[in-house]
Scaffold this active site. Sequence first.
Site, mmCIF file in Angstrom:
data_model
loop_
_atom_site.group_PDB
_atom_site.id
_atom_site.type_symbol
_atom_site.label_atom_id
_atom_site.label_comp_id
_atom_site.label_asym_id
_atom_site.label_seq_id
_atom_site.Cartn_x
_atom_site.Cartn_y
_atom_site.Cartn_z
ATOM 1 N N GLY A 13 0.836 -1.213 0.000
ATOM 2 C CA GLY A 13 0.000 0.000 0.000
ATOM 3 C C GLY A 13 0.861 1.249 0.000
ATOM 4 O O GLY A 13 1.898 1.291 0.657
ATOM 5 N N ARG A 74 0.854 -4.830 -5.200
ATOM 6 C CA ARG A 74 1.063 -6.067 -4.438
ATOM 7 C C ARG A 74 1.317 -7.139 -5.503
ATOM 8 O O ARG A 74 0.618 -7.165 -6.521
ATOM 9 C CB ARG A 74 -0.162 -6.383 -3.594
ATOM 10 C CG ARG A 74 -0.546 -5.217 -2.649
ATOM 11 C CD ARG A 74 -1.642 -5.604 -1.699
ATOM 12 N NE ARG A 74 -2.227 -4.431 -1.035
ATOM 13 C CZ ARG A 74 -1.725 -3.847 0.055
ATOM 14 N NH1 ARG A 74 -0.632 -4.305 0.606
ATOM 15 N NH2 ARG A 74 -2.325 -2.796 0.597
ATOM 16 N N ASP A 105 6.135 -5.086 6.018
ATOM 17 C CA ASP A 105 6.826 -6.346 6.340
ATOM 18 C C ASP A 105 6.737 -7.371 5.195
ATOM 19 O O ASP A 105 7.683 -8.120 4.955
ATOM 20 C CB ASP A 105 6.294 -6.931 7.652
ATOM 21 C CG ASP A 105 4.807 -7.242 7.574
ATOM 22 O OD1 ASP A 105 4.025 -6.321 7.263
ATOM 23 O OD2 ASP A 105 4.424 -8.392 7.804
ATOM 24 N N THR A 128 4.450 2.347 5.508
ATOM 25 C CA THR A 128 3.070 1.855 5.560
ATOM 26 C C THR A 128 2.329 2.685 6.599
ATOM 27 O O THR A 128 2.894 2.985 7.656
ATOM 28 C CB THR A 128 2.964 0.357 5.919
ATOM 29 O OG1 THR A 128 1.609 0.080 6.352
ATOM 30 C CG2 THR A 128 3.895 -0.070 7.039
ATOM 31 N N ASP A 130 0.207 1.679 8.475
ATOM 32 C CA ASP A 130 -0.249 0.836 9.588
ATOM 33 C C ASP A 130 0.664 0.847 10.813
ATOM 34 O O ASP A 130 0.256 0.432 11.896
ATOM 35 C CB ASP A 130 -0.402 -0.626 9.120
ATOM 36 C CG ASP A 130 -1.426 -0.778 8.008
ATOM 37 O OD1 ASP A 130 -2.209 0.163 7.804
ATOM 38 O OD2 ASP A 130 -1.443 -1.827 7.347
ATOM 39 N N ASP A 132 3.194 -1.073 11.702
ATOM 40 C CA ASP A 132 3.088 -2.409 12.299
ATOM 41 C C ASP A 132 4.261 -3.315 11.948
ATOM 42 O O ASP A 132 4.089 -4.533 11.829
ATOM 43 C CB ASP A 132 1.771 -3.074 11.850
ATOM 44 C CG ASP A 132 1.705 -3.269 10.346
ATOM 45 O OD1 ASP A 132 2.541 -2.692 9.615
ATOM 46 O OD2 ASP A 132 0.822 -4.011 9.882
ATOM 47 N N ARG A 174 -5.805 -2.639 8.893
ATOM 48 C CA ARG A 174 -5.955 -4.102 8.835
ATOM 49 C C ARG A 174 -5.809 -4.692 10.244
ATOM 50 O O ARG A 174 -6.555 -4.315 11.122
ATOM 51 C CB ARG A 174 -4.955 -4.690 7.846
ATOM 52 C CG ARG A 174 -5.384 -6.051 7.338
ATOM 53 C CD ARG A 174 -4.535 -6.557 6.216
ATOM 54 N NE ARG A 174 -4.942 -5.981 4.935
ATOM 55 C CZ ARG A 174 -4.137 -5.859 3.888
ATOM 56 N NH1 ARG A 174 -2.897 -6.235 3.962
ATOM 57 N NH2 ARG A 174 -4.601 -5.363 2.760
HETATM 58 O O1 F6P Z 1 -1.496 -1.898 4.668
HETATM 59 C C1 F6P Z 1 -1.975 -0.633 4.371
HETATM 60 C C2 F6P Z 1 -3.447 -0.660 4.165
HETATM 61 O O2 F6P Z 1 -3.876 0.654 3.851
HETATM 62 C C3 F6P Z 1 -4.283 -1.238 5.305
HETATM 63 O O3 F6P Z 1 -4.473 -0.314 6.344
HETATM 64 C C4 F6P Z 1 -5.539 -1.622 4.576
HETATM 65 O O4 F6P Z 1 -6.242 -2.626 5.228
HETATM 66 C C5 F6P Z 1 -5.016 -2.110 3.256
HETATM 67 O O5 F6P Z 1 -3.768 -1.473 3.056
HETATM 68 C C6 F6P Z 1 -5.903 -1.844 2.075
HETATM 69 O O6 F6P Z 1 -5.297 -2.378 0.947
HETATM 70 P P1 F6P Z 1 -5.789 -2.101 -0.527
HETATM 71 O O7 F6P Z 1 -5.528 -0.671 -0.854
HETATM 72 O O8 F6P Z 1 -4.966 -3.030 -1.367
HETATM 73 O O9 F6P Z 1 -7.243 -2.382 -0.535
#
Ligand code: F6P
Length: 324
Positions: A13, A74, A105, A128, A130, A132, A174
Amino acid sequence: MSIKTIGILCSGGDAPGMNCAIRAVVRSAIFQKLKVVGIKRGYAGLLRGEFMDMNLSSVGNIIQRGGTILQTSRCPEWMKPEYRQTAVNILKHQGIDALVVIGGDGSFNGAKALWDEHQFPVVGIPGTIDNDISNTDYTIGFDTAVQTGIEAVDRIRDTAHSHARTFLVEVMGRNSAAIAIKVGVCTGAENILLPHDKVNHQKLADDIQRGMSRGKDSSIIIVAEGPTAGRSYDIQHVMKDMHHLDAHVCILGHIQRGGSPSSNDRFIASEMGNMAVTALVEGKFPMVTVVQNGKVLLTDLKNCTTKSDLNFADYQKLAETLSI
Ligand code: F6P
């Protein structure tokens, strides 16, 4: 080995501040007489050979921009060793001697595989929203995402107060509770629901009723999204059906991923980008730039390939105590 050309990519992300890190890597590398190749759309772009030469002006006027000029993705193929072998062949063919990976990670696991299987020099920069990643107190993008969440909840509080309403505000992250906790404490939320909490609807209802009976006009419950976004709707239905309480749902979603990076994100990204280049020049790899005890420093990549394991229950309690 002496490194002459660095490849740089973003993965997973996007996060505000990634551009600051790209700028810092490119400018620091050029300062140290190295070449930099930008790899578009993360590992997927690497496999498709999407490269762009970076110069001083390719990173001009981006320090204030959210997202990533290199774009990101991704890449499920990266899980398979044969694709990583292809990637190494492509990198060598392009004359790229080392890689800077900006991501979370999962992206660092991908980088570690490149090192473990091919001894390809890599340095990671944590990016990120997050916050995390294990062994770093900070990831680029978190501060901006929290600030965006706070501004959103402040606005929701205005309308919640005017109509004497309860809101369930779902924030990103997440399985990480970091954004939820910080936004919740900073907005005076009445409750914060952690990603894997079994929701105690009775307690939620009791808290809201108690607040109302002492004259509160609004209640804000911050919901950490957990594995799949949208769990707030389930909570809303139970609150209505079992406890006869109306709650409105607002899912902040990707709003939190965009926007101009905060000063913290800009500053830390700049420092990390510079440090990543120095690490490669000094032959320190595989490494990750991290924040520990307020300082930006390097740690071995293997320390940053899992999720951080923080216990947020005390902060959850803090929010409840202060909003009693
Ligand atoms: O990992 C970053 C994040 O923004 C999370 O907080 C969220 O759950 C996820 O990515 C959403 O991913 P995507 O943009 O692929 O839907």
